[in-house]
Design a protein around this motif. Structure first.
Motif, PDB file in Angstrom:
ATOM      1  N   GLY A   1       0.785  -1.261   0.026  1.00 24.84           N
ATOM      2  CA  GLY A   1      -0.106  -0.128   0.075  1.00 24.84           C
ATOM      3  C   GLY A   1       0.875   1.201  -0.155  1.00 24.84           C
ATOM      4  O   GLY A   1       0.442   2.312  -0.625  1.00 24.84           O
ATOM      5  N   ALA A   2       2.110   1.069   0.607  1.00 21.83           N
ATOM      6  CA  ALA A   2       2.828   2.274   1.003  1.00 21.83           C
ATOM      7  C   ALA A   2       3.594   2.577  -0.531  1.00 21.83           C
ATOM      8  O   ALA A   2       3.718   3.808  -1.068  1.00 21.83           O
ATOM      9  CB  ALA A   2       3.993   2.105   1.783  1.00 21.83           C
ATOM     10  N   CYS A   3       3.959   1.729  -1.198  1.00 22.64           N
ATOM     11  CA  CYS A   3       4.332   1.538  -2.574  1.00 22.64           C
ATOM     12  C   CYS A   3       3.228   2.310  -3.688  1.00 22.64           C
ATOM     13  O   CYS A   3       3.982   3.151  -4.226  1.00 22.64           O
ATOM     14  CB  CYS A   3       4.591   0.330  -3.341  1.00 22.64           C
ATOM     15  SG  CYS A   3       6.015  -0.383  -2.548  1.00 22.64           S
ATOM     16  N   PHE A   4       2.110   2.050  -3.476  1.00 24.82           N
ATOM     17  CA  PHE A   4       1.094   2.618  -4.213  1.00 24.82           C
ATOM     18  C   PHE A   4       0.993   4.199  -3.890  1.00 24.82           C
ATOM     19  O   PHE A   4       0.674   5.007  -4.811  1.00 24.82           O
ATOM     20  CB  PHE A   4      -0.269   1.796  -3.863  1.00 24.82           C
ATOM     21  CG  PHE A   4      -0.518   0.418  -4.706  1.00 24.82           C
ATOM     22  CD1 PHE A   4       0.111   0.258  -5.937  1.00 24.82           C
ATOM     23  CD2 PHE A   4      -0.741  -0.453  -3.796  1.00 24.82           C
ATOM     24  CE1 PHE A   4      -0.101  -0.969  -6.531  1.00 24.82           C
ATOM     25  CE2 PHE A   4      -0.854  -1.942  -4.421  1.00 24.82           C
ATOM     26  CZ  PHE A   4      -0.506  -1.943  -5.473  1.00 24.82           C
ATOM     27  N   VAL A   5       1.072   4.655  -2.603  1.00 23.11           N
ATOM     28  CA  VAL A   5       0.916   5.715  -2.221  1.00 23.11           C
ATOM     29  C   VAL A   5       2.069   6.528  -2.795  1.00 23.11           C
ATOM     30  O   VAL A   5       2.001   7.766  -3.287  1.00 23.11           O
ATOM     31  CB  VAL A   5       0.830   5.835  -0.594  1.00 23.11           C
ATOM     32  CG1 VAL A   5       1.104   7.434  -0.100  1.00 23.11           C
ATOM     33  CG2 VAL A   5      -0.334   5.413  -0.125  1.00 23.11           C
ATOM     34  N   VAL A   6       3.436   6.023  -2.681  1.00 19.49           N
ATOM     35  CA  VAL A   6       4.571   6.919  -3.316  1.00 19.49           C
ATOM     36  C   VAL A   6       4.323   7.033  -4.593  1.00 19.49           C
ATOM     37  O   VAL A   6       4.744   8.020  -5.320  1.00 19.49           O
ATOM     38  CB  VAL A   6       5.787   5.846  -3.104  1.00 19.49           C
ATOM     39  CG1 VAL A   6       6.957   6.557  -3.634  1.00 19.49           C
ATOM     40  CG2 VAL A   6       5.983   5.938  -1.421  1.00 19.49           C
ATOM     41  N   MET A   7       3.815   6.016  -5.197  1.00 22.76           N
ATOM     42  CA  MET A   7       3.594   6.248  -6.675  1.00 22.76           C
ATOM     43  C   MET A   7       2.694   7.332  -7.115  1.00 22.76           C
ATOM     44  O   MET A   7       3.021   8.100  -7.983  1.00 22.76           O
ATOM     45  CB  MET A   7       2.943   4.963  -7.411  1.00 22.76           C
ATOM     46  CG  MET A   7       4.188   3.800  -7.667  1.00 22.76           C
ATOM     47  SD  MET A   7       3.367   2.182  -7.950  1.00 22.76           S
ATOM     48  CE  MET A   7       2.543   2.607  -9.952  1.00 22.76           C
ATOM     49  N   GLY A   8       1.683   7.527  -6.457  1.00 21.36           N
ATOM     50  CA  GLY A   8       0.820   8.524  -6.457  1.00 21.36           C
ATOM     51  C   GLY A   8       1.380   9.764  -6.285  1.00 21.36           C
ATOM     52  O   GLY A   8       0.963  10.872  -7.082  1.00 21.36           O
ATOM     53  N   HIS A   9       2.137   9.926  -5.209  1.00 20.22           N
ATOM     54  CA  HIS A   9       2.565  11.441  -4.726  1.00 20.22           C
ATOM     55  C   HIS A   9       3.661  11.616  -5.651  1.00 20.22           C
ATOM     56  O   HIS A   9       4.011  13.015  -6.179  1.00 20.22           O
ATOM     57  CB  HIS A   9       3.168  11.144  -3.644  1.00 20.22           C
ATOM     58  CG  HIS A   9       2.379  11.453  -2.404  1.00 20.22           C
ATOM     59  ND1 HIS A   9       1.899  12.842  -1.873  1.00 20.22           N
ATOM     60  CD2 HIS A   9       1.712  10.311  -1.409  1.00 20.22           C
ATOM     61  CE1 HIS A   9       1.111  12.679  -1.155  1.00 20.22           C
ATOM     62  NE2 HIS A   9       0.868  11.517  -0.606  1.00 20.22           N
TER      63      HIS A   9
END
Length: 299
Positions: free
Chosen positions: A80-88
């Motif tokens: 989930g953190a990987c997806f958040v980083v991708m979005g940011h």
């Protein structure tokens, strides 16, 4: 010639190849209910079957995805953190260097499936009663690397075609091709409502094409190591056989992703993995072995 040879009317080398079957890479010496063994039994066991879905099945997939999240919370939060980083990163590039947004989005189309494979692998390990491990999930793409890359290339081709059509729309509406900054500004201006509607409609068509060809394709590549084309065709067949359930699933995915992006993409911390797990369960619900095998299709 012996009597045994004379009574055998079908030579093993000329046995007709079974149509519309897939051989699981881990199955080689099983015995089928009709007495066949070896490769024929393996093919019989994994014969392709697309199930009829109920309208409430997408909610069941989400429920099962949430249960997988609770069973592997730390691994889930990592992805989930990987997806958040991708979005940011995408948001930061859109603000600081909008000209590179499309290029970065293309990169995400390559990286995204690899991350999703890790999430699918966690669900697969849980399904088998095993304790999922981060190392196993991170490298789940290796056995199918070439096929996943080929499927990502198909997504890139669709994105490239969409970008060409988008540029044509801009050229028609603004008497030429605007810069990326002007293009993004045009999409935020209410005065260009007709253009925005047309732009979104075209985007929806391409999103529809991506959805029907990929809804279960990547989990299928991971599980059966089938070819990208066969996986895409199976996804299309599943959508055509279950239009209502798949439409509901598409709407749920869209709404949840939009909701997850609102508070600085933090919702992806949970929603991203849950949707990944739910997609794995959607694949299991859609494509199963024949029902006469134990552990096959749902009741």
């Amino acid at each position: 010639v012996s009597n045994d040879t004379q009574t055998n009317n079908t030579h093993p080398l000329i046995t007709p190849f079974p149509t519309w079957t897939m051989r699981h890479p881990d199955s080689h010496t099983e015995t089928a209910p009709d007495g066949r063994t070896g490769v024929d039994a393996s093919a019989a066991k994994t014969a392709l079957c697309i199930n009829r879905l109920r309208a409430d099945d997408p909610l069941q997939w989400l429920s099962e995805g949430w249960q997988d999240f609770l069973r592997a919370p730390f691994l889930s939060l990592f992805f989930g953190a990987c997806f958040v980083v991708m979005g940011h990163v995408l948001l930061l590039v859109a603000e600081k260097a909008p000209a590179y947004v499309m290029t970065l989005s293309a990169g995400w189309l390559l990286l995204g499936p690899l991350l999703c494979l890790g999430v699918y692998d966690i669900s697969r390990q849980l399904q088998k009663g095993r304790k999922p491990a981060l190392g196993h999930a991170l490298f789940a793409w290796l056995p199918s690397a070439g096929k996943v890359a080929s499927f990502a290339a198909i997504l890139l081709a669709v994105q490239w075609l969409w970008s060409r059509v988008s540029l044509a729309l801009f050229a028609i509406n603004f008497d030429g091709l605007p810069s990326t900054e002007r293009a993004l500004a045009a999409l935020r201006t209410p005065d260009n409502l007709s253009f925005i509607i047309a732009y979104c409609a075209v985007g929806a068509v391409f999103a529809f094409l991506v959805f029907i060809t990929s809804v279960i394709a990547i989990p299928m590549i991971l599980d059966r190591r089938t070819s990208p084309v066969a996986a895409a065709i199976t996804s299309v067949k599943a959508c055509l056989k279950n239009p209502l359930a798949m439409a509901i699933w598409a709407a749920l995915v869209t709404l949840l992703v939009l909701a997850a992006t609102l508070p600085w993409f933090l919702g992806l911390l949970v929603i991203g993995p849950v949707l990944g797990y739910a997609t794995w369960h959607a694949y299991l619900s859609v494509v199963t072995p024949p029902t006469h095998w134990h552990g096959g299709a749902r009741a």
